[in-house]
Design an enzyme around this catalytic site. Structure first.
Site, PDB file in Angstrom:
ATOM      1  N   GLY A  90       0.618  -1.333  -0.063  1.00 25.55           N
ATOM      2  CA  GLY A  90       0.063  -0.079  -0.250  1.00 25.55           C
ATOM      3  C   GLY A  90       0.904   1.341  -0.030  1.00 25.55           C
ATOM      4  N   ARG A  91       2.333   1.049   0.204  1.00 28.87           N
ATOM      5  CA  ARG A  91       2.860   1.988   0.327  1.00 28.87           C
ATOM      6  C   ARG A  91       4.350   1.955  -0.040  1.00 28.87           C
ATOM      7  NH1 ARG A  91       3.501   3.727   6.647  1.00 28.87           N
ATOM      8  NH2 ARG A  91       3.265   1.707   7.572  1.00 28.87           N
ATOM      9  N   ASP A 103       0.618 -11.332   6.891  1.00 32.32           N
ATOM     10  CA  ASP A 103       1.273 -10.403   5.797  1.00 32.32           C
ATOM     11  C   ASP A 103       2.732  -9.720   6.214  1.00 32.32           C
ATOM     12  OD1 ASP A 103      -0.837  -9.440   7.187  1.00 32.32           O
ATOM     13  OD2 ASP A 103       0.013  -7.430   6.275  1.00 32.32           O
ATOM     14  N   ASN A 104       2.957 -10.076   7.322  1.00 31.79           N
ATOM     15  CA  ASN A 104       4.354  -9.813   7.760  1.00 31.79           C
ATOM     16  C   ASN A 104       5.354 -10.675   8.056  1.00 31.79           C
ATOM     17  OD1 ASN A 104       3.235  -6.822   7.704  1.00 31.79           O
ATOM     18  ND2 ASN A 104       2.814  -6.755   9.888  1.00 31.79           N
TER      19      ASN A 104
HETATM   20  P1  AMP Z   1       1.267  -2.982   8.342  1.00 30.66           P
HETATM   21  O1  AMP Z   1       0.183  -3.102   9.581  1.00 30.66           O
HETATM   22  O2  AMP Z   1       2.090  -1.899   8.241  1.00 30.66           O
HETATM   23  O3  AMP Z   1       1.809  -4.346   8.090  1.00 30.66           O
HETATM   24  O4  AMP Z   1       0.214  -2.753   7.142  1.00 30.66           O
HETATM   25  C1  AMP Z   1      -0.803  -3.445   6.714  1.00 30.66           C
HETATM   26  C2  AMP Z   1      -1.270  -2.992   5.265  1.00 30.66           C
HETATM   27  O5  AMP Z   1      -1.588  -1.593   5.139  1.00 30.66           O
HETATM   28  C3  AMP Z   1      -0.444  -3.212   4.260  1.00 30.66           C
HETATM   29  O6  AMP Z   1      -1.116  -3.697   3.090  1.00 30.66           O
HETATM   30  C4  AMP Z   1       0.194  -1.720   4.239  1.00 30.66           C
HETATM   31  O7  AMP Z   1       0.510  -1.650   2.789  1.00 30.66           O
HETATM   32  C5  AMP Z   1      -1.135  -1.054   4.443  1.00 30.66           C
HETATM   33  N1  AMP Z   1      -0.596   0.520   4.735  1.00 30.66           N
HETATM   34  C6  AMP Z   1      -0.203   0.688   6.215  1.00 30.66           C
HETATM   35  N2  AMP Z   1       0.056   2.003   6.187  1.00 30.66           N
HETATM   36  C7  AMP Z   1      -0.409   2.342   4.976  1.00 30.66           C
HETATM   37  C8  AMP Z   1      -0.319   3.977   4.575  1.00 30.66           C
HETATM   38  N3  AMP Z   1      -0.152   4.827   5.031  1.00 30.66           N
HETATM   39  N4  AMP Z   1      -0.807   4.016   3.025  1.00 30.66           N
HETATM   40  C9  AMP Z   1      -1.115   2.946   2.399  1.00 30.66           C
HETATM   41  N5  AMP Z   1      -1.139   1.821   2.823  1.00 30.66           N
HETATM   42  C10 AMP Z   1      -0.708   1.456   4.308  1.00 30.66           C
HETATM   43 MG    MG Z   2       3.040  -5.083   6.431  1.00 30.65          MG
END
Ligand code: AMP
Ligand code: MG
Length: 478
Positions: free
Chosen positions: A87-88, A242-243
């Site tokens: 997502g980023r 996913d992590n």
């Molecule tokens: P995370 O909890 O950081 O592992 O993120 C979980 C999901 O949310 C993943 O698909 C990330 O790419 C997405 N994500 C987290 N923060 C953002 C953001 N600021 N903008 C877009 N996608 C995000």
């Molecule tokens: Mg992640």
């Protein structure tokens, strides 16, 4: 200066697996940190030139490959979350066989409700901890560069944007496989698994079922990784499927934390209300995630063999953990009776909230001579008599294997780090950087590259957290 040329790796899989995305321009990029040692291994210059910096900021597309956001799904906090994806994050391509990824480079088709950005605060945390883990010898994605910008980003308050350049042989997650399994696309699942086996698990190619062999290697690597985390007192904080890295790397640094005072139930992520990802739960969650992966690969596996593979996790983990803690105690040969010795120690540490890192470093200098009180260690416990009882048995155990102090001390200092990235250390670097001074990032990076060395000039970095650290809270907001 010639342009840095990336090669296409994951891009060769085709657009079922990703979307081509250009990075969003980052205004007024400033290089806040640079990893010269990692740069050298990627055949990059000791300092980035203007063109490379522009690419790492997302202001100039990579030469040689198309930047992409990959698609994955996953289980978040135990619940199927459906499609997630980068997502980023953008994959630029490869250098020297390593994937180069920008994190925080703007919106992608998988951004969902997010803004595609990462804030300076969390980017510093990711940059520093990647390198701290590497310094500790724990498998991890690496960090090459940190580019800051005045661009405002809204979280709980107004913050500013940054982009971290991450490096790993592969950023494949368990969730990539879950995506195609739950989407019912078996052809894509097989294509992805073939890619993974050929590129990252080539020794599995000759196995009767290469996918099963790969699964077994992922199980073993995950067991080893989590044993590493437990030994050093690292809590990941968001072990969603996913992590989880297919290669067994520490991946996606968010609300992680190192233990200060020992608490087996420590929860580092303030968004984790139920404590699903508490320190003591990590080994079990590792297995839970491996079940997700095995489930996703099931169309390519024999069900009974997959189950048998998963059953290997617990003994592998216990073996790895036993090895780590024997070394942490300076024991060369291992005995069953070492487990009760350890659990008694954990009970004492839990009751006193003994500082994890300081305890292990001090016990690395345990004096086994008759009558020695070992006061610096003893003073870390509320119940000194109980500690004396434990120390008596530890001493007997050392005597039994003819352990000599000087030799053991040297060995133990190689496995019990003096310096870890406690939250307050990262916070100090963050506050300075938010005020425009990036020098503390470089100092911490240099410090944590050699966490087992004494570094007398850096003694203060090994101290207990200051009182203000009690008010620090880290959450999923990044
Ligand atoms: P995370 O909890 O950081 O592992 O993120 C979980 C999901 O949310 C993943 O698909 C990330 O790419 C997405 N994500 C987290 N923060 C953002 C953001 N600021 N903008 C877009 N996608 C995000
Ligand atoms: Mg992640």
């Amino acid at each position: 200066m010639s342009a840095t040329v990336f090669s296409a790796g994951f891009q060769q899989l085709g657009d079922t697996f990703y979307s081509e995305v250009a990075a969003s321009p980052l205004p007024e990029p400033q290089l806040a940190a640079w990893n010269a040692e990692l740069a050298a291994s990627l055949a990059l210059p000791a300092e980035p030139d203007e063109a490379l910096l522009a690419t790492l900021a997302g202001n100039q597309p990579p030469v040689g490959a198309q930047s992409i956001a990959t698609v994955y799904s996953g289980h978040q906090f135990g619940v199927w979350a459906g499609q997630l994806g980068d997502g980023r994050a953008l994959l630029l391509g490869e250098l020297q066989g390593q994937e180069i990824q920008l994190k925080g480079a703007g919106l992608t088709p998988y951004s969902r409700m997010g803004d595609g950005r990462a804030v300076l605060r969390s980017s510093i945390r990711e940059y520093l901890c990647s390198e701290a883990m590497h310094g500790l010898g724990i498998p991890t994605t690496r960090a090459l560069a940190l580019v800051a910008s005045p661009e405002p980003v809204w979280r709980e308050t107004r913050e500013t944007a940054a982009v971290v350049t991450r490096v790993a042989p592969s950023f494949l997650r368990f969730g990539h496989f879950e995506h195609f399994f739950y989407g019912g696309n078996e052809a894509a699942l097989r294509q992805l698994a073939d890619y993974a086996v050929q590129r990252y698990f080539p020794d599995c190619l000759t196995a009767a079922n290469p996918y099963q062999a790969m699964l077994e290697q992922v199980i073993a690597r995950t067991a080893e990784l989590i044993a590493d985390w437990q030994a050093v007192g690292f809590c990941h904080g968001v072990m969603n499927s996913d992590n989880m890295s297919l290669l067994g790397l520490t991946l996606d640094y968010g609300p992680y934390g190192f233990l200060d005072g020992f608490d087996g139930g420590h929860i580092c992520n303030h968004s984790d209300h139920a404590g699903r990802y508490a320190y003591g739960e990590q080994p079990e969650i590792g297995l839970w995630n491996l079940h997700c992966l095995a489930q996703a690969l099931l169309p390519l596996l024999d069900r009974e063999a997959a189950i048998a593979g998963l059953k290997r996790y617990q003994p592998l983990f216990e073996e790895a953990l036993g090895e780590r803690f024997a070394a942490k105690l300076g024991l060369r040969a291992r005995q069953e009776s070492d487990w009760p010795l350890l659990s008694r120690l954990f009970e004492l540490m839990q009751a006193s909230r003994t500082d994890w890192t300081i305890f292990w470093r001090r016990i690395s200098h345990f004096d086994s001579s008759p009558g020695a009180l070992n006061e610096p260690i003893r003073d870390l416990f509320l119940d000194r008599t109980a500690f004396d009882g434990w120390a008596w048995d530890y001493k007997a155990r050392l005597a039994q294997e003819g352990s000599t102090d000087a030799e053991r001390h040297t060995e133990m200092r190689q496995v019990n780090p003096k310096y870890v990235l406690r939250n307050h250390l990262a916070e100090t670097a963050i506050r300075a950087a938010q005020a425009g001074d990036y020098s503390e990032i470089a100092r911490l990076q240099a410090l944590l590259t050699r966490p087992f060395d004494e570094q007398p000039e850096n003694e203060h970095y090994a101290a207990l957290p200051p009182d203000w650290a009690n008010d620090l809270s880290v959450s999923c907001s990044s």
